[in-house]
Design an enzyme around this catalytic site. Structure first.
Site, PDB file in Angstrom:
ATOM      1  N   GLU A 198       0.831  -1.207   0.000  1.00  0.00           N
ATOM      2  CA  GLU A 198       0.000   0.000   0.000  1.00  0.00           C
ATOM      3  C   GLU A 198       0.867   1.260   0.000  1.00  0.00           C
ATOM      4  O   GLU A 198       0.535   2.257  -0.647  1.00  0.00           O
ATOM      5  CB  GLU A 198      -0.946   0.007   1.202  1.00  0.00           C
ATOM      6  CG  GLU A 198      -2.046  -1.032   1.127  1.00  0.00           C
ATOM      7  CD  GLU A 198      -2.913  -0.865  -0.106  1.00  0.00           C
ATOM      8  OE1 GLU A 198      -3.483   0.228  -0.299  1.00  0.00           O
ATOM      9  OE2 GLU A 198      -3.023  -1.830  -0.895  1.00  0.00           O
ATOM     10  N   TRP A 201     -15.527  11.039 -13.327  1.00  0.00           N
ATOM     11  CA  TRP A 201     -14.693  10.795 -12.143  1.00  0.00           C
ATOM     12  C   TRP A 201     -14.169  12.086 -11.541  1.00  0.00           C
ATOM     13  O   TRP A 201     -13.923  12.168 -10.337  1.00  0.00           O
ATOM     14  CB  TRP A 201     -13.532   9.854 -12.475  1.00  0.00           C
ATOM     15  CG  TRP A 201     -12.584  10.332 -13.533  1.00  0.00           C
ATOM     16  CD1 TRP A 201     -12.626  10.033 -14.871  1.00  0.00           C
ATOM     17  CD2 TRP A 201     -11.445  11.185 -13.364  1.00  0.00           C
ATOM     18  NE1 TRP A 201     -11.586  10.652 -15.545  1.00  0.00           N
ATOM     19  CE2 TRP A 201     -10.840  11.357 -14.636  1.00  0.00           C
ATOM     20  CE3 TRP A 201     -10.856  11.818 -12.261  1.00  0.00           C
ATOM     21  CZ2 TRP A 201      -9.703  12.144 -14.850  1.00  0.00           C
ATOM     22  CZ3 TRP A 201      -9.722  12.601 -12.463  1.00  0.00           C
ATOM     23  CH2 TRP A 201      -9.152  12.753 -13.739  1.00  0.00           C
ATOM     24  N   TRP A 204     -20.270  11.056 -20.398  1.00  0.00           N
ATOM     25  CA  TRP A 204     -20.765  11.042 -19.024  1.00  0.00           C
ATOM     26  C   TRP A 204     -22.150  11.671 -18.978  1.00  0.00           C
ATOM     27  O   TRP A 204     -22.415  12.675 -19.639  1.00  0.00           O
ATOM     28  CB  TRP A 204     -19.811  11.819 -18.114  1.00  0.00           C
ATOM     29  CG  TRP A 204     -18.399  11.322 -18.122  1.00  0.00           C
ATOM     30  CD1 TRP A 204     -17.320  11.918 -18.697  1.00  0.00           C
ATOM     31  CD2 TRP A 204     -17.906  10.120 -17.506  1.00  0.00           C
ATOM     32  NE1 TRP A 204     -16.179  11.175 -18.490  1.00  0.00           N
ATOM     33  CE2 TRP A 204     -16.512  10.058 -17.764  1.00  0.00           C
ATOM     34  CE3 TRP A 204     -18.494   9.085 -16.781  1.00  0.00           C
ATOM     35  CZ2 TRP A 204     -15.710   9.017 -17.311  1.00  0.00           C
ATOM     36  CZ3 TRP A 204     -17.698   8.044 -16.325  1.00  0.00           C
ATOM     37  CH2 TRP A 204     -16.326   8.016 -16.588  1.00  0.00           C
ATOM     38  N   TRP A 207       2.054   1.609  -3.523  1.00  0.00           N
ATOM     39  CA  TRP A 207       1.001   2.201  -4.358  1.00  0.00           C
ATOM     40  C   TRP A 207       1.015   3.718  -4.223  1.00  0.00           C
ATOM     41  O   TRP A 207       0.865   4.445  -5.206  1.00  0.00           O
ATOM     42  CB  TRP A 207      -0.376   1.671  -3.935  1.00  0.00           C
ATOM     43  CG  TRP A 207      -0.848   0.452  -4.668  1.00  0.00           C
ATOM     44  CD1 TRP A 207      -0.948  -0.811  -4.171  1.00  0.00           C
ATOM     45  CD2 TRP A 207      -1.307   0.386  -6.023  1.00  0.00           C
ATOM     46  NE1 TRP A 207      -1.439  -1.650  -5.142  1.00  0.00           N
ATOM     47  CE2 TRP A 207      -1.674  -0.955  -6.283  1.00  0.00           C
ATOM     48  CE3 TRP A 207      -1.452   1.332  -7.048  1.00  0.00           C
ATOM     49  CZ2 TRP A 207      -2.170  -1.375  -7.514  1.00  0.00           C
ATOM     50  CZ3 TRP A 207      -1.947   0.915  -8.279  1.00  0.00           C
ATOM     51  CH2 TRP A 207      -2.294  -0.421  -8.504  1.00  0.00           C
ATOM     52  N   TRP A 250      -9.358   7.415  -8.247  1.00  0.00           N
ATOM     53  CA  TRP A 250     -10.561   7.699  -9.022  1.00  0.00           C
ATOM     54  C   TRP A 250     -10.417   7.228 -10.467  1.00  0.00           C
ATOM     55  O   TRP A 250     -11.352   6.671 -11.049  1.00  0.00           O
ATOM     56  CB  TRP A 250     -10.901   9.186  -8.963  1.00  0.00           C
ATOM     57  CG  TRP A 250     -11.768   9.476  -7.783  1.00  0.00           C
ATOM     58  CD1 TRP A 250     -11.379   9.941  -6.557  1.00  0.00           C
ATOM     59  CD2 TRP A 250     -13.175   9.263  -7.689  1.00  0.00           C
ATOM     60  NE1 TRP A 250     -12.448  10.029  -5.706  1.00  0.00           N
ATOM     61  CE2 TRP A 250     -13.569   9.622  -6.372  1.00  0.00           C
ATOM     62  CE3 TRP A 250     -14.142   8.796  -8.573  1.00  0.00           C
ATOM     63  CZ2 TRP A 250     -14.894   9.538  -5.935  1.00  0.00           C
ATOM     64  CZ3 TRP A 250     -15.462   8.713  -8.140  1.00  0.00           C
ATOM     65  CH2 TRP A 250     -15.827   9.077  -6.847  1.00  0.00           C
ATOM     66  N   ASN A 252     -11.126   2.299   2.967  1.00  0.00           N
ATOM     67  CA  ASN A 252     -10.581   2.169   1.620  1.00  0.00           C
ATOM     68  C   ASN A 252     -11.418   1.267   0.714  1.00  0.00           C
ATOM     69  O   ASN A 252     -11.620   1.567  -0.458  1.00  0.00           O
ATOM     70  CB  ASN A 252      -9.141   1.649   1.679  1.00  0.00           C
ATOM     71  CG  ASN A 252      -8.471   1.725   0.319  1.00  0.00           C
ATOM     72  OD1 ASN A 252      -8.449   2.781  -0.299  1.00  0.00           O
ATOM     73  ND2 ASN A 252      -7.968   0.604  -0.170  1.00  0.00           N
TER      74      ASN A 252
END
Length: 434
Positions: A258, A342, A289, A261, A365, A324
């Site tokens: 993590e 997004w 969208w 990331w 996102w 999360n």
């Protein structure tokens, strides 16, 4: 009257005295060190909420640092305003030998620092910057041809290999140094900064060994205390990334991943700043969208009729935090069930999250929307019901945040899951010309 001779350390997103790279280097320099912090009006003026919990948090951290520095007969000199104007004032007030600070990789910070560097350089004042916010930066983890990785797994493998070859060093406490500029100063009140105290509680920056040891088993279940809640502390540097990584290496590889990331997204933002406003994968630029404002408002308020989605949004609105696993569910729901851009969701999270970090927020996102690096493919659409059964089987999380979910007053689902799934698939296929 001669100006005091100082070197300056500029606190930014590194609000701690312990294992602070730039500060440690500054304290070894040949002049007394004046620590400063600037409440940047270019950032503050964009904040809508005068009770923004992040400002309260920064204010409290500066106050705590000041208390520690009082033992050195020093303090942090705190300013509010445009950084360029503040630095003009500083050069008029002090005879500055050098400036020390830690690097920030966000586009605004980079342009700000470039302007300050050029201003100081014209006055022959060195502007020294250091790596502190991450373990590896810029081109330290790249492909053999020097290009950046855009897929996480190979990046993480090279990251770990590089760590073995170049282990990091945790700096000794600065409290052993006496090289501080003698100063008596208080942090301006929140009201003087244009803000008011937030009642939102910030989790402590405890490195909980037991929790991190079990992180891989517990992190996906929002009803239990299974995540570190260190995000806000990593964001503002109130905990050292090296200390956190040291524990992760010893206790839990899932937790270490993590952290990797986080660095992966930091470096994506550094190498591809276009992602702030654009899809990483431009082939998704043609997605149409729907951007229905009423549906977006229902999502923001936690009134979609999908209990796991609504629980997440209410947790966020109340506490400034969202689990999360639930972040992924609510992001998938907004972008795929409702077909809302997004960027709308990202901007809402940016306003509300205590641990808002541009790189990770943007990366997360775009992952959820299917437009980013290592993205969740557009045809994988989270089913809120199956996610609930898997990760909140006893509905404890939902009952906490949406106690009325079984009552008649609770809204009907804003959209049917099966219908939304098919609509999403058709929309993305059309955009891609499939």
């Amino acid at each position: 009257m001669s100006k005091p001779k100082v070197n300056i350390f500029w606190f930014r997103r590194d609000l701690r005295l312990e294992d602070n790279t730039g500060l440690n280097v500054a304290l070894k320099s040949d002049r007394p060190v004046l620590p400063i912090f600037i409440f940047d009006s270019n950032i503050l003026d964009d904040l809508d909420d005068k009770h923004d919990a992040r400002i309260t948090f920064i204010h409290d951290q500066l106050t705590a640092i000041n208390k520690q520095l009082h033992s050195k007969k020093s303090a942090v000199k705190v300013y509010r305003g445009d950084p360029k104007k503040i630095w003009t004032e500083l050069t008029e007030t002090f005879d500055i030998g050098e400036v020390f600070t830690n690097r920030d990789y966000e586009p605004y910070a980079r342009s700000r620092d470039k302007a300050i560097y050029e201003f100081l350089n014209a006055k022959n004042i060195p502007f020294n910057t250091y790596k502190d916010h991450v373990i590896f930066e810029k081109k330290e983890v790249v492909k053999e041809d020097g290009s950046p990785y855009v897929v996480f797994t190979p990046y993480s493998k090279v990251w770990k290999k590089r760590l073995q070859e170049h282990p990091f060093h945790i700096a000794s406490s600065i409290m052993g140094y006496d090289n501080f500029h003698q100063l008596t100063a208080d942090v301006p009140t929140l009201e003087a900064l244009g803000f008011k105290r937030s009642t939102i509680e910030i989790p402590p920056n405890d490195l909980d060994e037991a929790l991190i040891s079990k992180y891989g088993e517990t992190r996906d279940y929002p009803a239990i205390n299974g995540t570190s809640r260190l995000g806000v502390h990593l964001r503002f540097g109130t905990v050292s990334i090296r200390k956190v990584a040291q524990m992760a290496m010893a206790k839990n590889e899932t937790f270490l991943n993590e952290l990797i990331w986080r660095e992966f997204y930091q470096m994506i933002l550094f190498h591809f700043p276009k992602v702030v406003d654009n899809n990483f994968r431009s082939k998704y630029d043609h997605v149409e969208w729907r951007n229905n404002e009423e549906e977006f408002e229902a999502w923001c308020q936690g009134k979609t009729g999908y209990p796991i989605v609504d629980a997440g949004m209410r947790e966020l609105n109340t506490t400034g935090h969202m689990h999360n696993r639930v972040r992924m569910i609510v992001a998938s729901f907004l972008t795929k069930h409702l077909l809302i851009d997004w960027r709308w969701g990202e901007a809402y999270f940016a306003k509300k999250l205590l641990d808002f970090e541009l790189a990770s927020n943007n990366g997360g996102w775009q992952w959820a929307a299917g437009t980013g690096t290592d993205a969740q493919p557009y045809f994988r659409i989270f089913n809120p019901e199956s996610q609930t059964k898997k990760f909140d089987p006893e509905l404890q999380y939902i009952k906490k945040w949406v106690p009325e979910f079984q009552e008649l007053s609770y809204p009907k689902p804003i959209v049917d899951h099966k219908f939304a799934r098919e609509r999403c698939l058709d929309t993305f296929k059309q955009a891609l010309g499939a």
